[in-house]
Scaffold this active site. Structure first.
Site, PDB file in Angstrom:
ATOM      1  N   ASP A   1      11.738  53.905  68.553  1.00 44.96           N
ATOM      2  CA  ASP A   1      10.325  54.744  68.354  1.00 44.96           C
ATOM      3  C   ASP A   1       9.958  54.734  66.711  1.00 44.96           C
ATOM      4  O   ASP A   1       9.022  55.092  66.637  1.00 44.96           O
ATOM      5  CB  ASP A   1      10.258  56.006  68.902  1.00 44.96           C
ATOM      6  CG  ASP A   1      11.437  56.864  68.287  1.00 44.96           C
ATOM      7  OD1 ASP A   1      11.994  56.594  67.323  1.00 44.96           O
ATOM      8  OD2 ASP A   1      11.058  58.057  68.493  1.00 44.96           O
TER       9      ASP A   1
ATOM     10  N   TYR B   1      14.259  53.368  57.416  1.00 47.47           N
ATOM     11  CA  TYR B   1      15.584  53.595  57.623  1.00 47.47           C
ATOM     12  C   TYR B   1      16.392  52.533  56.345  1.00 47.47           C
ATOM     13  O   TYR B   1      17.632  52.771  55.950  1.00 47.47           O
ATOM     14  CB  TYR B   1      16.027  52.918  58.939  1.00 47.47           C
ATOM     15  CG  TYR B   1      16.190  53.995  59.895  1.00 47.47           C
ATOM     16  CD1 TYR B   1      17.308  55.157  59.970  1.00 47.47           C
ATOM     17  CD2 TYR B   1      15.030  54.144  60.853  1.00 47.47           C
ATOM     18  CE1 TYR B   1      17.149  56.088  60.598  1.00 47.47           C
ATOM     19  CE2 TYR B   1      15.377  55.360  61.841  1.00 47.47           C
ATOM     20  CZ  TYR B   1      16.162  56.216  61.717  1.00 47.47           C
ATOM     21  OH  TYR B   1      16.151  57.246  62.420  1.00 47.47           O
TER      22      TYR B   1
END
Ligand code: NAD
Ligand code: G6P
Ligand code: MN
Length: 440
Positions: A171, A263
């Site tokens: 997600d 990330y």
């Protein structure tokens, strides 16, 4: 009559389950449901979530059959979809994944670096088990998996269950695309067509167009160069997430041609990130004291009062992508999603057998990949290193190999040396007894 679907949520005791159940109800005109079943291997944890969901469903959708169980046969018989969000070892083990590396100044994160490797070694068996139950009791069903670490889970399921009907999805790009749509003045990410390549929690947008084909990259790049990503109201709202979104500015600066997945900060700034974390209080603690407490106390209150009215139970608005994906399969919508799939040439100059995250068209018969062409040297170099880490973890799990796992840790961009990798590995082995295969 339109078909109605039976759905099993695996990891019924998850903090995300109530939000998903309510979201399924809210979306039921698009994706009609006849049955929701929760399955978890921790019946005590699941009972709290399930009893509260049961009350909500009786009050708001009595026509939907609802149940919960820790019996695989009951959970997986005659169903159409499994929504899988398990966390093998729960938050107690997430805390160790995060804190053990941090003791040595190494990134402590649930999916990136050593933490993700340790979690992967636990998760592979759990996800395979659920996939096997699904295939035994409902061979036609599809599993939509967002259990982490998705990159390692996807590599393992592809290698060990190559024919299984599983779609691995994350997600994070969805949230980031919503943010970028906002930056570009659009109402929804669905008004954008994107080009993206990478691995899970490790990728880059290289093209973004609106529906008319106009290039949105310049306006989005200018915003991110200045601000990073904005924080939105509904999801990823804690301070640590705000930090992540802001830091996209620094991550972006390294390659201003593309927009990075947030990330990547863990791989590009591992020492700076580790130095800024509190080794005594990590994200696991934040989640235990925040989301877990809140969800479980709301559920307990619903159970005590015997009603969900006024409880503040909320649908996870952001999780509608799960319904979009289920519908794509059920109704052959041919919608585009970023999925984690075998490369096989979709990224031309990258290892064919790598599990990559790229746009795919999803329909009744699964997915078709959208080729992303050749990728630049910088991204290719980073991805080659990281995909090798992920493949070595799966090798280590299959072969029970200490050596391969040491190599995986050593190769991770977040770990400074083979010596540090070995120290972390040895502590992980102690901490993960009963969860990891025995390594020799
Ligand atoms: P949680 O600990 O609250 O819930 C996980 C549940 O899984 C627990 O109730 C646990 O008992 C259960 N479980 C563990 N092993 C199991 C097994 N073998 N069989 C059945 N049930 C099992 O965790 P959470 O924070 O709610 O997260 C759940 C999962 O969803 C995690 O893997 C998390 O990383 C993932 N997640 C993924 C995304 C994504 O985009 N990919 C987004 C959010 C969460
Ligand atoms: C994002 C990622 C997920 C991850 C989650 C962690 O949504 O895409 O893969 O599980 O963040 O969130 P948490 O609130 O548990 O730290
Ligand atoms: Mn994710």
């Amino acid at each position: 009559m339109t078909q109605k679907y039976a759905v099993t949520v695996a990891g019924g005791g998850s903090t995300f389950t109530p939000g998903i159940v309510l979201m399924l109800l809210k979306e039921s005109s698009r994706f009609p449901i006849r049955k929701i079943m929760l399955y978890d291997n921790d019946p005590g944890r699941q009972k709290v979530i399930a009893e509260a969901c049961g009350i909500y469903l009786r009050e708001n959708a009595p026509e939907i059959e609802f149940g919960y169980t820790d019996d695989p046969r009951e959970a997986f018989t005659e169903i159409d979809f499994v929504l899988a969000h398990i966390r093998v070892g729960k938050y107690a083990m997430r805390e160790k994944d995060e804190k053990i590396p941090l003791k040595y100044g190494v990134v402590g994160q649930e999916t990136c670096g050593p933490g993700g490797i340790a979690y992967g070694m636990r998760s592979i068996g759990g996800v395979l088990e659920i996939l096997d139950y699904m295939e035994a009791y409902s061979p036609e069903a599809w599993m939509l998996n967002y259990s982490n670490p998705a990159a390692i889970v996807a590599e393992a399921t592809h290698r060990l269950r190559p024919k299984s009907k599983i779609l691995n999805i994350c997600d994070m790009p969805i949230d980031l695309e919503e943010k970028m749509a906002g930056i570009a003045g659009l109402k929804s990410r669905k008004e954008m067509q994107v080009g993206y390549y990478g691995l899970n929690h490790f990728g880059w947008w290289h093209q973004i167009y609106d529906k008319a084909g106009n290039d949105l990259m310049p306006v989005i790049r200018a915003y991110i160069a200045e601000n990073g990503f904005p924080v939105s109201a509904e999801q990823h709202v804690d301070d640590s997430w705000a930090h992540t979104f802001k830091m996209a500015r620094e991550v972006y600066a390294i390659d201003p041609e593309t927009i990075p997945n947030t990330y990547l900060k863990y791989y590009l700034f591992p020492y700076e990130i580790a130095a800024g974390l509190d080794p005594e209080y990590t994200r696991a603690n934040e989640v235990i004291d925040g989301r877990e407490k809140k969800i479980f106390s709301v559920c307990r209150e619903i159970i005590e009062k015997g009603t969900s009215s006024g409880s503040g139970f909320e649908a996870d608005a952001h999780a509608t992508y799960i319904v979009d994906l289920a519908r794509a399969i059920a109704e052959n919508t041919l919608e585009r999603f970023l999925l984690i799939v075998p490369n096989e040439g979709a990224i031309e100059n990258f290892e064919r057998s790598a599990m990559v995250e790229i746009p795919c068209i999803v329909g009744k018969n699964g997915y078709e990949k959208i080729c992303q062409g050749r990728i630049p040297r910088f991204q290719k170099g980073m991805m080659e290193q990281q995909v090798s880490v992920e493949k070595l973890v799966v090798d280590a799990w299959i072969e029970g190999s200490y050596q391969k796992l040491w190599q995986a840790l050593t190769l991770s961009k977040t770990v400074p040396s083979a010596a540090v990798a070995k120290i972390i590995l040895d502590e992980f082995i102690q901490a993960n007894q009963g969860y990891w295969p025995e390594l020799t």
